[in-house]
Design an enzyme around this catalytic site. Structure first.
Site, PDB file in Angstrom:
ATOM      1  N   SER A 181       0.623  -1.366   0.064  1.00  0.00           N
ATOM      2  CA  SER A 181       0.532  -0.169  -0.001  1.00  0.00           C
ATOM      3  C   SER A 181       0.872   1.154   0.029  1.00  0.00           C
ATOM      4  CB  SER A 181      -1.151  -0.139   1.386  1.00  0.00           C
ATOM      5  OG  SER A 181      -2.072   1.130   1.505  1.00  0.00           O
ATOM      6  N   ASP A 215      -2.725   5.857  -3.416  1.00  0.00           N
ATOM      7  CA  ASP A 215      -1.110   5.533  -3.114  1.00  0.00           C
ATOM      8  C   ASP A 215      -0.320   4.455  -3.660  1.00  0.00           C
ATOM      9  OD1 ASP A 215      -3.520   3.776  -2.249  1.00  0.00           O
ATOM     10  OD2 ASP A 215      -2.952   3.479  -0.581  1.00  0.00           O
ATOM     11  N   ASP A 241      -1.328   1.396  -4.382  1.00  0.00           N
ATOM     12  CA  ASP A 241      -2.251  -0.043  -4.782  1.00  0.00           C
ATOM     13  C   ASP A 241      -3.367   0.519  -5.099  1.00  0.00           C
ATOM     14  OD1 ASP A 241      -2.834   0.281  -2.055  1.00  0.00           O
ATOM     15  OD2 ASP A 241      -3.416  -1.345  -1.661  1.00  0.00           O
ATOM     16  N   ASP A 275      -5.613   1.738  -3.425  1.00  0.00           N
ATOM     17  CA  ASP A 275      -7.322   1.709  -2.752  1.00  0.00           C
ATOM     18  C   ASP A 275      -7.918   3.427  -1.714  1.00  0.00           C
ATOM     19  OD1 ASP A 275      -5.331   1.617  -0.483  1.00  0.00           O
ATOM     20  OD2 ASP A 275      -6.095  -0.648   0.194  1.00  0.00           O
TER      21      ASP A 275
END
Length: 448
Positions: free
Chosen positions: A103, A243, A245, A247
């Site tokens: 992340s 960010d 990833d 999400d």
């Protein structure tokens, strides 16, 4: 939680003492054994994706080996956002999905996130069962051999199906909006700009040149300076920061002022309520949401259901009570009618759609929330749980609550990862918030 799984899967220094290829292989193997044991009459399927970290290639090979050794066929979808991996797990009718990402963490770290069928996060008891298999020294089982060993295939067009899904979930055109998107040199470096352009926005892209080592390095949702500068330089209507990833997302308005997760959640909640699509007229937020968020929601007739910190707890509350929207101050927002996890791209689309449909600036939309000044003290302690539960600390918290009255609040909680007790105070003025927080923090620090 157990020794391996935290609030968002297994995470650590890639190829360090814990997150090794050997561990990744065992996690893949154990996940397949637990999640596909009820599959009969067909070969189980696992989908695996990753963000742009160099270590993702190494860990992917190990996880694939573990999955196939347990008899699962593996579909590799390449570098994609975490919410895309969750979507494709359901799209392919797979039995599980695995995302390799840490992340917003810096590049040396990586992580393993596991999704169940349908793209849902795992319940605690399933994670515990997987963990038990990984850590067992006495594990003996009958391994598949010959034609029963899993096979591997690649499907690198999954981003297109994910993009189509997003544009179906939010069909409002964004023509006339100019947006700068910072992809954090991460998993959304291709798909986020493509989706926003297809929706009609004029897109300026930064932080979209992943090289395996630069993910989150001075860019993305944890480093907004470059985005703020780019928005001003390009005279954009807003900026979106993802960010590693993707999400989550944060935003900045046309003046370069940050719009945080509380404001984004408030804007989206009001939009859904006006459309009659906010289930039970309730939004789910964590205890860290600013008291100003609660005040704003009350003014619009929206109830707030509160959970512990962590998007998994937001998701659990959404699913348990049938609510449709929840999120965190950090920018994780879940639209449960269209996603099974936080989706930064869907959040950005919804935010820009609100701007386009109301013809209002992001600054104007964000002004619905008046943040109370906040003070946060992280107090080092020898035993975080004992310190947080100590009687002198409880008494100090009660005194603070009396002093703040209805105009503020105090939140004290042990850190989930460090020997710290976090003392957060919100009050009508920064001076009062800081004074009250320091009083309580001093009591925590003196606790033995």
């Amino acid at each position: 939680m157990g020794k391996l799984f935290g609030t968002d899967g297994v995470r650590g220094l890639a190829n360090g003492e814990t997150l090794t290829p050997a561990l990744a292989l065992r996690v893949g193997e154990a996940a397949a054994r637990v999640l596909v044991r009820d599959v009969h009459g067909r070969r189980p399927i696992a989908v695996i994706g990753r963000d742009g970290r160099a270590s993702g290639e190494m860990l992917e090979g190990a996880v694939v080996a573990g999955l196939t050794s347990a008899g699962a066929d593996v579909v590799r979808v390449g570098m994609l956002p975490t919410p895309a991996l969750a979507f494709l797990t359901a799209h392919f009718n797979a039995d599980l999905g695995v995302m390799l990402s840490a992340s917003h963490n810096p590049m040396p770290d990586n992580g393993i996130k596991i999704f169940a069928a349908g793209g849902h996060k795992l319940p605690d008891e399933v994670e515990a069962e997987i963990e038990s298999l990984v850590l067992s020294d006495q594990d003996v089982w009958e391994r598949p051999i010959g034609e029963n060993i899993g096979r591997v295939s690649d499907h690198l067009e999954g981003a297109n199906a994910y993009a189509d899904h997003l544009l179906t979930a939010e069909a409002t055109r964004l023509d006339g909006l100019k947006v700068v998107v910072d992809c954090a040199h991460g998993a959304a470096s291709w798909v986020a700009p493509e989706v926003y352009r297809r929706a009609g926005a004029e897109v300026v892209v930064i932080g979209a040149e992943p090289d395996g080592t630069n993910i989150n390095d001075g860019v993305g949702s944890t480093h907004l300076q470059s985005l703020k500068a780019a928005v001003l330089a390009h005279h954009a209507d807003l900026g979106i920061a993802h960010d590693g990833d993707a999400d989550r997302c944060l935003a900045v308005d046309a003046s370069g002022t940050e719009i945080d997760g509380d404001q984004i959640l408030a804007i989206c909640a009001i939009a859904l309520k006006e459309a009659g699509a906010l289930a039970a007229d309730t939004v789910v937020a964590t205890v860290m949401s600013n008291l100003g968020f609660h005040h704003a929601m009350s003014e619009y007739g929206i109830s707030v259901a509160t959970t512990a910190v962590g998007d998994r707890y937001v998701l659990e509350r959404l699913r348990a009570d049938g609510f449709s929207l929840g999120g965190e101050q950090s920018g994780h927002v879940v639209f449960l009618d269209f996603a099974t996890t936080g989706d930064g791209l869907l959040t950005a689309l919804r935010l820009m759609a609100r701007m386009a449909s109301t013809r209002r600036s992001l600054a104007e939309l964000g002004s619905v929330l008046k943040r109370l000044p906040q003070a946060l003290h992280n107090v080092p302690v020898a035993d975080r749980d004992r310190a947080a539960a100590a009687r002198p600390v409880a008494e100090a918290v009660r005194r603070a609550e009396v002093e703040l009255g209805d105009g503020g609040r105090i939140l004290l909680r042990p850190s989930g990862t460090e020997n710290l007790v976090r003392v957060m105070v919100e009050a009508p003025t920064h001076e009062q918030a800081e004074t009250v927080a320091k009083k309580v923090a001093d009591v925590v620090a003196a606790t033995r």
